[in-house]
Design a protein around this motif. Structure first.
Motif, PDB file in Angstrom:
ATOM      1  N   ILE A  82     -11.385 -26.771  -1.210  1.00 20.38           N
ATOM      2  CA  ILE A  82     -11.843 -26.261  -0.355  1.00 20.38           C
ATOM      3  C   ILE A  82     -12.369 -24.647  -0.589  1.00 20.38           C
ATOM      4  CG2 ILE A  82     -11.084 -25.497   2.062  1.00 20.38           C
ATOM      5  CD1 ILE A  82      -9.318 -27.757   1.850  1.00 20.38           C
ATOM      6  N   GLY A  83     -11.810 -24.176  -1.659  1.00 18.45           N
ATOM      7  CA  GLY A  83     -12.193 -22.711  -2.006  1.00 18.45           C
ATOM      8  C   GLY A  83     -11.892 -21.535  -1.147  1.00 18.45           C
ATOM      9  N   ASN A  84     -12.181 -20.387  -1.295  1.00 17.22           N
ATOM     10  CA  ASN A  84     -11.803 -19.098  -0.803  1.00 17.22           C
ATOM     11  C   ASN A  84     -10.257 -19.115  -0.820  1.00 17.22           C
ATOM     12  OD1 ASN A  84     -14.432 -17.986   0.366  1.00 17.22           O
ATOM     13  ND2 ASN A  84     -14.587 -20.229   0.917  1.00 17.22           N
ATOM     14  N   ILE A  85      -9.721 -19.283  -1.805  1.00 18.90           N
ATOM     15  CA  ILE A  85      -8.023 -19.426  -1.759  1.00 18.90           C
ATOM     16  C   ILE A  85      -7.283 -18.190  -1.306  1.00 18.90           C
ATOM     17  CG2 ILE A  85      -6.066 -19.966  -3.047  1.00 18.90           C
ATOM     18  CD1 ILE A  85      -7.910 -21.816  -4.949  1.00 18.90           C
ATOM     19  N   SER A  86      -7.706 -16.980  -2.001  1.00 18.02           N
ATOM     20  CA  SER A  86      -6.714 -15.897  -1.746  1.00 18.02           C
ATOM     21  C   SER A  86      -7.271 -15.255  -0.359  1.00 18.02           C
ATOM     22  CB  SER A  86      -6.889 -14.896  -2.806  1.00 18.02           C
ATOM     23  OG  SER A  86      -8.278 -14.168  -2.686  1.00 18.02           O
ATOM     24  N   GLY A 140      -5.552 -27.473   8.664  1.00 13.17           N
ATOM     25  CA  GLY A 140      -6.018 -26.744   9.984  1.00 13.17           C
ATOM     26  C   GLY A 140      -7.085 -25.610   9.533  1.00 13.17           C
ATOM     27  N   ALA A 141      -6.882 -24.769   8.381  1.00 15.44           N
ATOM     28  CA  ALA A 141      -8.024 -24.081   7.891  1.00 15.44           C
ATOM     29  C   ALA A 141      -9.133 -24.656   7.493  1.00 15.44           C
ATOM     30  CB  ALA A 141      -7.376 -23.063   6.620  1.00 15.44           C
ATOM     31  N   ALA A 142      -9.094 -25.917   6.779  1.00 15.50           N
ATOM     32  CA  ALA A 142     -10.027 -26.583   6.344  1.00 15.50           C
ATOM     33  C   ALA A 142     -10.987 -27.379   7.728  1.00 15.50           C
ATOM     34  CB  ALA A 142      -9.827 -27.872   5.654  1.00 15.50           C
ATOM     35  N   THR A 143     -10.207 -27.422   8.850  1.00 16.30           N
ATOM     36  CA  THR A 143     -10.819 -28.094   9.909  1.00 16.30           C
ATOM     37  C   THR A 143     -11.835 -26.945  10.480  1.00 16.30           C
ATOM     38  OG1 THR A 143      -8.994 -29.367  10.346  1.00 16.30           O
ATOM     39  CG2 THR A 143     -10.676 -29.032  12.115  1.00 16.30           C
ATOM     40  N   VAL A 144     -11.101 -25.790  10.580  1.00 14.87           N
ATOM     41  CA  VAL A 144     -12.040 -24.643  11.187  1.00 14.87           C
ATOM     42  C   VAL A 144     -13.249 -24.350  10.328  1.00 14.87           C
ATOM     43  CG1 VAL A 144     -11.983 -22.287  11.558  1.00 14.87           C
ATOM     44  CG2 VAL A 144     -10.136 -23.725  12.586  1.00 14.87           C
ATOM     45  N   HIS A 145     -12.884 -24.409   8.655  1.00 18.34           N
ATOM     46  CA  HIS A 145     -13.886 -23.787   7.865  1.00 18.34           C
ATOM     47  C   HIS A 145     -15.062 -24.975   7.873  1.00 18.34           C
ATOM     48  CE1 HIS A 145     -15.440 -21.467   4.817  1.00 18.34           C
ATOM     49  NE2 HIS A 145     -15.341 -22.590   3.757  1.00 18.34           N
ATOM     50  N   LEU A 146     -14.819 -26.278   8.001  1.00 19.00           N
ATOM     51  CA  LEU A 146     -15.755 -27.430   7.777  1.00 19.00           C
ATOM     52  C   LEU A 146     -16.570 -27.221   9.047  1.00 19.00           C
ATOM     53  CD1 LEU A 146     -14.020 -30.513   6.190  1.00 19.00           C
ATOM     54  CD2 LEU A 146     -15.675 -28.949   5.014  1.00 19.00           C
ATOM     55  N   LEU A 147     -16.224 -26.853  10.205  1.00 21.33           N
ATOM     56  CA  LEU A 147     -16.546 -26.940  11.595  1.00 21.33           C
ATOM     57  C   LEU A 147     -17.611 -25.723  11.577  1.00 21.33           C
ATOM     58  CD1 LEU A 147     -14.275 -28.035  14.418  1.00 21.33           C
ATOM     59  CD2 LEU A 147     -16.425 -29.026  13.692  1.00 21.33           C
ATOM     60  N   SER A 148     -17.093 -24.639  10.888  1.00 19.37           N
ATOM     61  CA  SER A 148     -17.995 -23.361  10.969  1.00 19.37           C
ATOM     62  C   SER A 148     -19.268 -23.612  10.135  1.00 19.37           C
ATOM     63  CB  SER A 148     -17.355 -22.311  11.088  1.00 19.37           C
ATOM     64  OG  SER A 148     -16.323 -22.065   9.934  1.00 19.37           O
ATOM     65  N   LEU A 149     -18.926 -24.114   8.946  1.00 22.19           N
ATOM     66  CA  LEU A 149     -20.090 -24.370   7.970  1.00 22.19           C
ATOM     67  C   LEU A 149     -21.087 -25.346   8.603  1.00 22.19           C
ATOM     68  CD1 LEU A 149     -18.331 -24.656   4.647  1.00 22.19           C
ATOM     69  CD2 LEU A 149     -20.019 -22.759   5.184  1.00 22.19           C
ATOM     70  N   PHE A 150     -20.389 -26.416   9.103  1.00 22.13           N
ATOM     71  CA  PHE A 150     -21.378 -27.581   9.817  1.00 22.13           C
ATOM     72  C   PHE A 150     -22.208 -26.966  10.802  1.00 22.13           C
ATOM     73  CE2 PHE A 150     -21.984 -30.981  12.478  1.00 22.13           C
ATOM     74  CZ  PHE A 150     -22.618 -31.861  11.896  1.00 22.13           C
ATOM     75  N   ILE A 151     -21.737 -26.192  11.661  1.00 22.67           N
ATOM     76  CA  ILE A 151     -22.461 -25.773  12.704  1.00 22.67           C
ATOM     77  C   ILE A 151     -23.388 -24.682  12.333  1.00 22.67           C
ATOM     78  CG2 ILE A 151     -22.615 -24.601  15.079  1.00 22.67           C
ATOM     79  CD1 ILE A 151     -19.517 -26.191  15.205  1.00 22.67           C
ATOM     80  N   PHE A 152     -22.985 -23.488  11.770  1.00 23.80           N
ATOM     81  CA  PHE A 152     -23.632 -22.053  11.643  1.00 23.80           C
ATOM     82  C   PHE A 152     -24.586 -22.408  10.221  1.00 23.80           C
ATOM     83  CE2 PHE A 152     -20.094 -20.811  14.152  1.00 23.80           C
ATOM     84  CZ  PHE A 152     -20.783 -20.531  15.525  1.00 23.80           C
ATOM     85  N   VAL A 204     -23.104 -33.656   2.047  1.00 24.25           N
ATOM     86  CA  VAL A 204     -22.300 -34.546   2.987  1.00 24.25           C
ATOM     87  C   VAL A 204     -21.121 -35.222   2.476  1.00 24.25           C
ATOM     88  CG1 VAL A 204     -22.468 -36.443   4.563  1.00 24.25           C
ATOM     89  CG2 VAL A 204     -24.247 -34.555   4.423  1.00 24.25           C
ATOM     90  N   GLY A 205     -21.499 -35.696   1.079  1.00 26.04           N
ATOM     91  CA  GLY A 205     -20.229 -36.297   0.341  1.00 26.04           C
ATOM     92  C   GLY A 205     -19.172 -35.539   0.118  1.00 26.04           C
ATOM     93  N   VAL A 206     -19.326 -34.344  -0.107  1.00 16.06           N
ATOM     94  CA  VAL A 206     -17.966 -33.386  -0.468  1.00 16.06           C
ATOM     95  C   VAL A 206     -17.387 -32.939   1.259  1.00 16.06           C
ATOM     96  CG1 VAL A 206     -17.332 -31.016  -1.056  1.00 16.06           C
ATOM     97  CG2 VAL A 206     -19.259 -32.198  -2.534  1.00 16.06           C
ATOM     98  N   PHE A 207     -18.101 -32.809   2.000  1.00 18.30           N
ATOM     99  CA  PHE A 207     -17.586 -32.448   3.400  1.00 18.30           C
ATOM    100  C   PHE A 207     -16.627 -33.819   3.600  1.00 18.30           C
ATOM    101  CE2 PHE A 207     -19.030 -29.331   6.387  1.00 18.30           C
ATOM    102  CZ  PHE A 207     -19.820 -28.576   5.521  1.00 18.30           C
ATOM    103  N   ARG A 252     -21.402 -24.908  -2.683  1.00 20.05           N
ATOM    104  CA  ARG A 252     -21.120 -24.006  -3.843  1.00 20.05           C
ATOM    105  C   ARG A 252     -20.395 -22.749  -3.226  1.00 20.05           C
ATOM    106  NH1 ARG A 252     -20.643 -26.906  -7.322  1.00 20.05           N
ATOM    107  NH2 ARG A 252     -18.861 -25.421  -7.615  1.00 20.05           N
ATOM    108  N   ILE A 253     -21.159 -21.929  -2.214  1.00 14.40           N
ATOM    109  CA  ILE A 253     -20.428 -20.941  -1.533  1.00 14.40           C
ATOM    110  C   ILE A 253     -19.641 -21.219  -0.456  1.00 14.40           C
ATOM    111  CG2 ILE A 253     -21.362 -18.840  -0.162  1.00 14.40           C
ATOM    112  CD1 ILE A 253     -23.909 -19.278  -2.470  1.00 14.40           C
ATOM    113  N   GLY A 254     -20.078 -22.055   0.248  1.00  9.89           N
ATOM    114  CA  GLY A 254     -19.078 -22.542   1.253  1.00  9.89           C
ATOM    115  C   GLY A 254     -17.837 -22.996   1.023  1.00  9.89           C
TER     116      GLY A 254
END
Lengths: 249, 251
Positions: free
Chosen positions: A90-94, A127-139, B33-36, B101-103
Motif C-alpha cells: 500500500i505504501g506511505n507507511i510512516s 480502513g486506511a487502504a479503503t480510503v486511500h484506494l477510493l481517493s486515488l481512484f476518484i481524484f 487496475v490489477g494492483v488495485f 508507483r506514487i499512489g
C-alpha cells in the motif's frame, strides 16, 4: 477441548491464513507492477536495451540498496508479520499506515506487540487502504486527466520542467527534520556540494556516478564521525524509540 | 531490439517526447487496475481472518470496527495529500504509473528520485526535451525494479524475522540508525543541488520549495498540529511550482 487449545488453534489458523495470503497477494502485486515496464521494454516497440536497464538499476541500487533492506527490518517490530505484506504494497507507511495503526490502538486501548494490537493494526490498515484506494481512484484515476486538461498548457509545461527541483527542495528539508541527525545532514551537505560543484564540472563523465558517490561517502563519513558517546552501546538503541517521525519513508 | 508496435493503441516512437501517448496505454492501465484489485483482495482476506480470530483474543466486533474506522479517518489527510502530489505528476509519468508507483507501492520522493537517476544514466532529464518515450520506459522499468526490491526484501525478511525476533536487536545497533538516514539525506540533497546549475528557474523552484517546507515544519512544531506535516509536501510542491511559474512569466 480446553479453552487454551482452542485459542491456540484459532491463532494458528490466523497466522497461517495471513502469512500464506499475505505472500500470495504480494507476489501478485509484484507481478502486475513489473508487467507494465516489461510490456514497454519488450512489446511496445521502444528502443530500450537490457544493458541500459541494468545500468539504471545499478545506479539505483547504489543509492537505495541499503534502504531496501533496512526499511522492512525497521518496521517489522511495529507492524507485526501479517501487516508487513499490507504495508509494503500500500505504501506511505510512516505518514499514513503507522499513524492509522497507532490511532486505532489508542482508540480501543490496546498495546502494540500484543495479539489484540496486531488485529487492531490489520483492521486500521484495511480502513486506511479503503480510503486511500477510493481517493486515488476518484481524484487521480477518474478526474486526474480532466484536472490536468483544464490547466493551461504553459502551466503543465512548467510542472514538467521544474517538478524535480520542487520535489527535492521540500523532501531534503523534510528528511533533515525527520531524521533528527544534524551531524549527518551537515556531512551530506558538504559532500553533496563538493560532488555537484567541484567533481562533476572537473571530471568528464562523472555525473553518472555523482549520486552514488555522494551517498556512499556520506554514509561512510556519518558512520566514522558519529557521536560515539550517544551511539555506543547497541542495547539501548531500539527501532521503536528512534523511528523517524516524518513522512519521508 | 525494436519490434514494430503491434497494437494500434500504442503509438510508440522512441524519440517522441509525447510521453502520455505511451504512458496512458491500455496495458499500463490494466496493470494499475490489477494492483488495485490485489490490494482489495488482500484487505478482504485479512479482515475476514481478523474477524474470525478476534473473539479468541478477547476482542469484540465493535473494537474491530472501531479500529477500521479510526484507520480510515486518520488516512483521509495523508491520502488527499498524496492525491495532490499525484495530480501534479500526471503529465510526467501518466495516470497508470502515477497510481501504482506514487499512489501505492512507492512514494513521491523515492520514485521521482529513481526516475531522475534512471533518466540520467541515459543522458536525459525528466520533463525536458531529452525526456522521450524510450527514456520514460527506462525510468518506469527502473522505478518498478526498485520498488520490487522493497517487496522482495519484505517477502524474504518477514518469515525470517518472525522466527528470530530477538536476533534483530543484535543486528540493529548504531549502524542501522546512522547509515540509512545519512544515505537518504545525501541522496535527496545531491539530486536537489544537481538541479541548481541547470538554470536560475531551477534555483527558484528548489529554494522556494525548501523554504516553504522549512516554514511549514516550524509552524507544525510551534502549534503542534501533526496534520500540517502530512500536508506539508503537497503544499510545498504546489506553492513552489506556482512561484516558479510566476518567475517564468517575468519579462
Amino acid at each position: 477441548m480446553s479453552n487454551m487449545t482452542q485459542v491456540h488453534q484459532a491463532l494458528g489458523a490466523f497466522d497461517k491464513t495471513t502469512s500464506r495470503w499475505g505472500r500470495i497477494t504480494m507476489i501478485m502485486g509484484l507481478f502486475f507492477s513489473l508487467a507494465a515496464p516489461a510490456y514497454l521494454v519488450f512489446f511496445a516497440g521502444l528502443d530500450i536495451t537490457i544493458s541500459g536497464i541494468l545500468t539504471a538499476f545499478g545506479a539505483l541500487a547504489a543509492v537505495f540498496g541499503v534502504i531496501w533492506i533496512v526499511e522492512p527490518l525497521t518496521y517489522f517490530p511495529i507492524l507485526g508479520a501479517p501487516s508487513m505484506y499490507q504495508a509494503f504494497m500500500i505504501g506511505n507507511i510512516s505518514n499514513k499506515l503507522l499513524p492509522a495503526a497507532m490511532i486505532a490502538q489508542s482508540t480501543i486501548g490496546v498495546k502494540a506487540g500484543t495479539r489484540k494490537g496486531e488485529l487492531a493494526t490489520i483492521a486500521a490498515i484495511c480502513g486506511a487502504a479503503t480510503v486511500h484506494l477510493l481517493s486515488l481512484f476518484i481524484f487521480v484515476g477518474l478526474l486526474g486527466t480532466w484536472l490536468v486538461s483544464v490547466i493551461p498548457v504553459d502551466v503543465v509545461h512548467t510542472v514538467q520542467l521544474y517538478i524535480l527541483p520542487t520535489v527535492m527542495g521540500a523532501v531534503v528539508v523534510q528528511a533533515i527534520v525527520s531524521q533528527k541527525a544534524p551531524r549527518s545532514a551537515v556531512i551530506a551537505l558538504v559532500v553533496s556540494l563538493i560532488v555537484v560543484f567541484v567533481l562533476v564540472p572537473l571530471i568528464p563523465g562523472f555525473a553518472l556516478y555523482a549520486t552514488a558517490v555522494a551517498v556512499i561517502s556520506t554514509a561512510a563519513l556519518a558512520w566514522l564521525l558519529r557521536d560515539r558517546s550517544k551511539l555506543g552501546a547497541p542495547e539501548d538503541v531500539t527501532a521503536e524509540t528512534e523511528l523517524p517521525e516524518g513522512p519521508v519513508y | 531490439m525494436s519490434i514494430p508496435a503491434a497494437l494500434p493503441a500504442a503509438v510508440a516512437d522512441s524519440n517522441s517526447t509525447d510521453i502520455l501517448a505511451i504512458a496512458n496505454s491500455p496495458f499500463l492501465w490494466a496493470c494499475a487496475v490489477g494492483v488495485f484489485l490485489v490490494i482489495v483482495l488482500q484487505s478482504i482476506i485479512y479482515l475476514k481472518a481478523a474477524d474470525t480470530a478476534a473473539p479468541h483474543v478477547g476482542m469484540t466486533k465493535d473494537e474491530l470496527k472501531t479500529s477500521f474506522r479510526a484507520g480510515a479517518i486518520s488516512a483521509l489527510g495523508p491520502s488527499l495529500a498524496v492525491v495532490m502530489v499525484a495530480v501534479a505528476l500526471l503529465t510526467v509519468f501518466g495516470t497508470p504509473a502515477v497510481l501504482v508507483r506514487i499512489g501505492l507501492i512507492g512514494s513521491v520522493s523515492y520514485e521521482t528520485a529513481a526516475a531522475a537517476i534512471a533518466a540520467k544514466t541515459a543522458g536525459a532529464e525528466l520533463g525536458g526535451p531529452t525526456y522521450t518515450q524510450a527514456v520514460f520506459g527506462l525510468a518506469l522499468a527502473a522505478m518498478s525494479l526498485g520498488g520490487a526490491m522493497w517487496m522482495i526484501a519484505t517477502l524474504i525478511l518477514t518469515p525470517l524475522l518472525k522466527r528470530g525476533d530477538s536476533a534483530l536487536r543484535k543486528v540493529n545497533p548504531a549502524i542501522m540508525l546512522v547509515v540509512p538516514g545519512a544515505a537518504m539525506i545525501a541522496a535527496f540533497m545531491v539530486l536537489g543541488l544537481g538541479e541548481l546549475s541547470k538554470s536560475w528557474l531551477h534555483v527558484v523552484a528548489f529554494v522556494s520549495s525548501a523554504a516553504i517546507m522549512t516554514v511549514l515544519m516550524l509552524i507544525a512544531k510551534r502549534v503542534n498540529k501533526p496534520w500540517i506535516k502530512e500536508w506539508a509536501l503537497g503544499i510545498a510542491i504546489i506553492l513552489s511550482l506556482a512561484i516558479t511559474y510566476a518567475a517564468t512569466r517575468l519579462p
